[in-house]
Design a protein around this motif. Structure first.
Motif, PDB file in Angstrom:
ATOM      1  N   ASP A 171     -65.422  60.784 -48.624  1.00 20.29           N
ATOM      2  CA  ASP A 171     -64.465  61.651 -49.315  1.00 20.29           C
ATOM      3  C   ASP A 171     -64.767  63.122 -49.046  1.00 20.29           C
ATOM      4  OD1 ASP A 171     -63.098  59.502 -50.372  1.00 20.29           O
ATOM      5  OD2 ASP A 171     -64.189  59.515 -52.273  1.00 20.29           O
ATOM      6  N   LEU A 172     -66.046  63.477 -49.045  1.00 24.94           N
ATOM      7  CA  LEU A 172     -66.412  64.877 -48.817  1.00 24.94           C
ATOM      8  C   LEU A 172     -66.085  65.312 -47.398  1.00 24.94           C
ATOM      9  CD1 LEU A 172     -69.818  65.145 -50.728  1.00 24.94           C
ATOM     10  CD2 LEU A 172     -67.550  65.868 -51.479  1.00 24.94           C
ATOM     11  N   GLU A 173     -66.239  64.404 -46.439  1.00 28.25           N
ATOM     12  CA  GLU A 173     -65.856  64.737 -45.065  1.00 28.25           C
ATOM     13  C   GLU A 173     -64.353  65.003 -44.986  1.00 28.25           C
ATOM     14  OE1 GLU A 173     -67.654  65.259 -42.366  1.00 28.25           O
ATOM     15  OE2 GLU A 173     -69.497  64.977 -43.512  1.00 28.25           O
ATOM     16  N   THR A 196     -60.845  70.304 -58.804  1.00 33.09           N
ATOM     17  CA  THR A 196     -60.958  69.174 -59.732  1.00 33.09           C
ATOM     18  C   THR A 196     -61.570  67.958 -59.039  1.00 33.09           C
ATOM     19  OG1 THR A 196     -59.019  69.929 -60.968  1.00 33.09           O
ATOM     20  CG2 THR A 196     -59.677  67.639 -61.261  1.00 33.09           C
ATOM     21  N   ARG A 197     -61.112  67.657 -57.828  1.00 29.13           N
ATOM     22  CA  ARG A 197     -61.639  66.500 -57.095  1.00 29.13           C
ATOM     23  C   ARG A 197     -63.121  66.679 -56.774  1.00 29.13           C
ATOM     24  NH1 ARG A 197     -57.869  65.447 -52.082  1.00 29.13           N
ATOM     25  NH2 ARG A 197     -57.165  67.594 -52.379  1.00 29.13           N
ATOM     26  N   LEU A 198     -63.512  67.884 -56.388  1.00 31.88           N
ATOM     27  CA  LEU A 198     -64.918  68.137 -56.080  1.00 31.88           C
ATOM     28  C   LEU A 198     -65.780  68.038 -57.334  1.00 31.88           C
ATOM     29  CD1 LEU A 198     -64.539  71.110 -53.568  1.00 31.88           C
ATOM     30  CD2 LEU A 198     -65.319  68.795 -53.039  1.00 31.88           C
ATOM     31  N   ALA A 199     -65.268  68.517 -58.457  1.00 29.84           N
ATOM     32  CA  ALA A 199     -66.015  68.410 -59.709  1.00 29.84           C
ATOM     33  C   ALA A 199     -66.212  66.950 -60.098  1.00 29.84           C
ATOM     34  CB  ALA A 199     -65.285  69.162 -60.821  1.00 29.84           C
ATOM     35  N   GLN A 200     -65.205  66.113 -59.845  1.00 34.30           N
ATOM     36  CA  GLN A 200     -65.332  64.687 -60.137  1.00 34.30           C
ATOM     37  C   GLN A 200     -66.376  64.032 -59.242  1.00 34.30           C
ATOM     38  OE1 GLN A 200     -61.251  63.572 -59.574  1.00 34.30           O
ATOM     39  NE2 GLN A 200     -60.727  63.759 -61.730  1.00 34.30           N
ATOM     40  N   GLN A 201     -66.410  64.433 -57.972  1.00 36.22           N
ATOM     41  CA  GLN A 201     -67.420  63.893 -57.068  1.00 36.22           C
ATOM     42  C   GLN A 201     -68.821  64.322 -57.502  1.00 36.22           C
ATOM     43  OE1 GLN A 201     -66.872  61.709 -54.832  1.00 36.22           O
ATOM     44  NE2 GLN A 201     -64.667  61.805 -54.517  1.00 36.22           N
ATOM     45  N   GLU A 202     -68.963  65.553 -57.958  1.00 33.67           N
ATOM     46  CA  GLU A 202     -70.276  66.019 -58.425  1.00 33.67           C
ATOM     47  C   GLU A 202     -70.694  65.259 -59.674  1.00 33.67           C
ATOM     48  OE1 GLU A 202     -72.606  70.236 -58.804  1.00 33.67           O
ATOM     49  OE2 GLU A 202     -70.543  70.156 -59.529  1.00 33.67           O
ATOM     50  N   SER A 246     -85.031  57.153 -50.178  1.00 37.73           N
ATOM     51  CA  SER A 246     -84.085  57.637 -49.167  1.00 37.73           C
ATOM     52  C   SER A 246     -82.724  57.957 -49.795  1.00 37.73           C
ATOM     53  CB  SER A 246     -83.929  56.594 -48.060  1.00 37.73           C
ATOM     54  OG  SER A 246     -83.380  55.391 -48.559  1.00 37.73           O
ATOM     55  N   LEU A 247     -82.296  57.160 -50.777  1.00 45.60           N
ATOM     56  CA  LEU A 247     -81.018  57.423 -51.429  1.00 45.60           C
ATOM     57  C   LEU A 247     -81.074  58.678 -52.300  1.00 45.60           C
ATOM     58  CD1 LEU A 247     -79.741  53.863 -52.447  1.00 45.60           C
ATOM     59  CD2 LEU A 247     -78.958  55.313 -50.583  1.00 45.60           C
ATOM     60  N   VAL A 248     -82.219  58.933 -52.918  1.00 43.21           N
ATOM     61  CA  VAL A 248     -82.374  60.170 -53.700  1.00 43.21           C
ATOM     62  C   VAL A 248     -82.262  61.384 -52.783  1.00 43.21           C
ATOM     63  CG1 VAL A 248     -84.012  61.548 -55.031  1.00 43.21           C
ATOM     64  CG2 VAL A 248     -83.707  59.132 -55.572  1.00 43.21           C
ATOM     65  N   GLU A 249     -82.854  61.297 -51.610  1.00 40.15           N
ATOM     66  CA  GLU A 249     -82.752  62.399 -50.651  1.00 40.15           C
ATOM     67  C   GLU A 249     -81.308  62.573 -50.182  1.00 40.15           C
ATOM     68  OE1 GLU A 249     -85.463  61.411 -47.567  1.00 40.15           O
ATOM     69  OE2 GLU A 249     -87.269  61.887 -48.752  1.00 40.15           O
ATOM     70  N   HIS A 250     -80.622  61.460 -49.940  1.00 42.13           N
ATOM     71  CA  HIS A 250     -79.227  61.541 -49.509  1.00 42.13           C
ATOM     72  C   HIS A 250     -78.346  62.126 -50.618  1.00 42.13           C
ATOM     73  CE1 HIS A 250     -75.743  60.734 -47.125  1.00 42.13           C
ATOM     74  NE2 HIS A 250     -75.255  59.837 -47.951  1.00 42.13           N
ATOM     75  N   THR A 251     -78.658  61.773 -51.865  1.00 40.74           N
ATOM     76  CA  THR A 251     -77.913  62.334 -52.994  1.00 40.74           C
ATOM     77  C   THR A 251     -78.080  63.846 -53.060  1.00 40.74           C
ATOM     78  OG1 THR A 251     -78.236  60.268 -54.231  1.00 40.74           O
ATOM     79  CG2 THR A 251     -77.583  62.216 -55.489  1.00 40.74           C
ATOM     80  N   PHE A 255     -75.143  66.643 -52.911  1.00 41.92           N
ATOM     81  CA  PHE A 255     -74.997  67.703 -53.907  1.00 41.92           C
ATOM     82  C   PHE A 255     -74.797  69.053 -53.214  1.00 41.92           C
ATOM     83  CE2 PHE A 255     -76.842  65.242 -57.571  1.00 41.92           C
ATOM     84  CZ  PHE A 255     -75.837  65.564 -58.471  1.00 41.92           C
ATOM     85  N   GLN A 256     -75.583  69.305 -52.178  1.00 36.82           N
ATOM     86  CA  GLN A 256     -75.453  70.565 -51.447  1.00 36.82           C
ATOM     87  C   GLN A 256     -74.082  70.680 -50.793  1.00 36.82           C
ATOM     88  OE1 GLN A 256     -78.751  70.658 -48.721  1.00 36.82           O
ATOM     89  NE2 GLN A 256     -80.256  71.137 -50.300  1.00 36.82           N
ATOM     90  N   LYS A 257     -73.589  69.572 -50.260  1.00 35.26           N
ATOM     91  CA  LYS A 257     -72.280  69.591 -49.611  1.00 35.26           C
ATOM     92  C   LYS A 257     -71.163  69.856 -50.622  1.00 35.26           C
ATOM     93  CE  LYS A 257     -69.651  67.045 -46.112  1.00 35.26           C
ATOM     94  NZ  LYS A 257     -69.845  68.095 -45.097  1.00 35.26           N
ATOM     95  N   VAL A 258     -71.269  69.240 -51.795  1.00 35.92           N
ATOM     96  CA  VAL A 258     -70.269  69.472 -52.841  1.00 35.92           C
ATOM     97  C   VAL A 258     -70.283  70.933 -53.272  1.00 35.92           C
ATOM     98  CG1 VAL A 258     -69.669  68.965 -55.239  1.00 35.92           C
ATOM     99  CG2 VAL A 258     -70.216  67.105 -53.696  1.00 35.92           C
ATOM    100  N   ARG A 259     -71.468  71.486 -53.450  1.00 38.15           N
ATOM    101  CA  ARG A 259     -71.561  72.882 -53.889  1.00 38.15           C
ATOM    102  C   ARG A 259     -71.037  73.830 -52.823  1.00 38.15           C
ATOM    103  NH1 ARG A 259     -77.318  71.307 -56.286  1.00 38.15           N
ATOM    104  NH2 ARG A 259     -76.641  70.615 -58.361  1.00 38.15           N
ATOM    105  N   PHE A 260     -71.299  73.505 -51.552  1.00 32.93           N
ATOM    106  CA  PHE A 260     -70.755  74.335 -50.475  1.00 32.93           C
ATOM    107  C   PHE A 260     -69.227  74.325 -50.510  1.00 32.93           C
ATOM    108  CE2 PHE A 260     -68.825  74.011 -46.222  1.00 32.93           C
ATOM    109  CZ  PHE A 260     -68.996  75.320 -45.793  1.00 32.93           C
ATOM    110  N   LEU A 261     -68.650  73.135 -50.659  1.00 33.65           N
ATOM    111  CA  LEU A 261     -67.193  73.038 -50.691  1.00 33.65           C
ATOM    112  C   LEU A 261     -66.613  73.708 -51.943  1.00 33.65           C
ATOM    113  CD1 LEU A 261     -66.649  69.382 -49.403  1.00 33.65           C
ATOM    114  CD2 LEU A 261     -66.109  71.507 -48.214  1.00 33.65           C
TER     115      LEU A 261
END
Length: 337
Positions: A171-173, A196-202, A246-251, A255-261
């Motif tokens: 979704d973020l892509e 709104t969509r980005l806030a929901q993803q976060e 590994s999933l915590v690192e991916h999360t 988070f960084q990608k959501v904040r950038f967007l």
């Protein structure tokens, strides 16, 4: 609802038909209670002499009391499960949970040497996936040992979290393409809706991280000496712990990608608002010259050129229009408007 399972000779799980407390036989290795009635809870209490927590009490358990072994050697675990909301609706006044992309459910596990008891408020995808896997038993796990059922459910929980994170990444892509494509952003995209969509993803990422951290603490507890009574489970616990890490690192990356967007989208919103304000501030400047000409020729003076004559109105109108067009052309040339 009450569902029960027994282990076959080859170690796989099969459903048992439960019509009453008399069907809860000692050979059942997993009792799964889904929003059970008081009668169903009493069946379990009478059959196995095991008290059960209420669904309300599961929500009030402190973090320090989420996993422990009691004086009788029975292991108690309360953990979070994340599930996507299939009834998600943007505008719905009937249920506040329908506004969320995903919800967190607390599930209680009670493990003794003979069986595993689970208590939850609703059906979960990870439980259904584990049951299908346990029926096939492709890896020939011996589910006569209820500890493998417990670890299998945690593994299914981990798989569900991985799928949710993968969906968020996709979704973020897609959102990145929408936000960074100038034509799409200016002509099609609603930036407020994107926020709104980005806030929901976060929000969903925060819930996924909560479940992962909770699972990491449980696996750390289970890896202690004598926590499960044997070292044969250590390999499975170590493998799941690595997956959690590994999933915590991916999360964190997501988070960084959501904040950038979010920052980028907010920047575009501010830019649009600034452009609107600038256009309104330029408009008085464009109208200043025509208004000045109109004011001068409205003074009934004979000194001004074209003040009298058959073509005076036409000439003055041309001057007024020209006094508006020339500044407008200059501002456009400067790309101010």
């Amino acid at each position: 609802m009450l569902e029960a399972f027994y282990a076959t000779e080859r170690g796989s799980l099969e459903d048992a038909t439960i019509n009453g407390g008399f069907d809860l036989h000692p050979e059942l290795v997993w009792i799964d209670l889904i929003a059970p009635s008081q009668e169903e809870q009493q069946w379990v209490i009478d059959a196995y002499e095991q008290n059960l927590p209420t669904l309300k009490s599961l929500e009030d358990i402190s973090s320090s009391a989420r996993f422990y072994r009691d004086d009788d050697g029975i292991l108690h675990i309360s953990t979070y499960f994340l599930t996507k909301n299939k009834n998600y609706q943007v505008d719905n006044e009937s249920d506040e949970h329908d506004h969320m992309l995903a919800t967190v459910q607390t599930v209680a596990f009670i493990l003794n040497k003979q069986r595993l008891l689970t208590l939850r408020g609703e059906k979960l995808v990870s439980f259904r996936a584990f049951r299908a896997r346990a029926r096939r038993n492709d890896y020939e796990v011996d589910y006569k040992d209820p500890v493998w059922i417990l670890l299998g459910l945690f593994e299914a929980k981990l798989d569900e979290l991985a799928d949710i994170l993968e969906d968020i990444h996709k979704d973020l892509e897609k959102y990145s393409t929408e936000v960074l494509n100038n034509h799409h952003r200016e002509q099609v995209l609603d930036l407020d809706d994107m926020v709104t969509r980005l806030a929901q993803q976060e929000d969903m990422l925060g819930k996924a991280q909560l479940c992962l951290i909770d699972l990491r603490r449980i696996l750390s507890f289970l890896s202690r000496p004598r926590a499960l009574g044997s070292h044969i489970y250590d390999g499975e616990i170590r493998e799941m712990s690595e997956d959690v890490r590994s999933l915590v690192e991916h999360t964190a990356f997501l988070f960084q990608k959501v904040r950038f967007l979010l920052d980028t989208t907010s920047g575009f919103i501010n830019s649009e608002q600034s452009d609107t304000i600038r256009r309104f501030s330029i408009l008085p400047s464009l109208l200043t010259a025509p208004m000045l000409v109109t004011s001068l020729y409205g003074m009934n003076t004979t000194v001004l050129p074209f003040a009298h004559g058959d073509f005076s109105f036409t000439a003055v109108s041309i001057i007024i229009v020209a006094s508006f067009i020339l500044p407008t052309a200059y501002f456009r040339w400067k790309k101010w408007i």
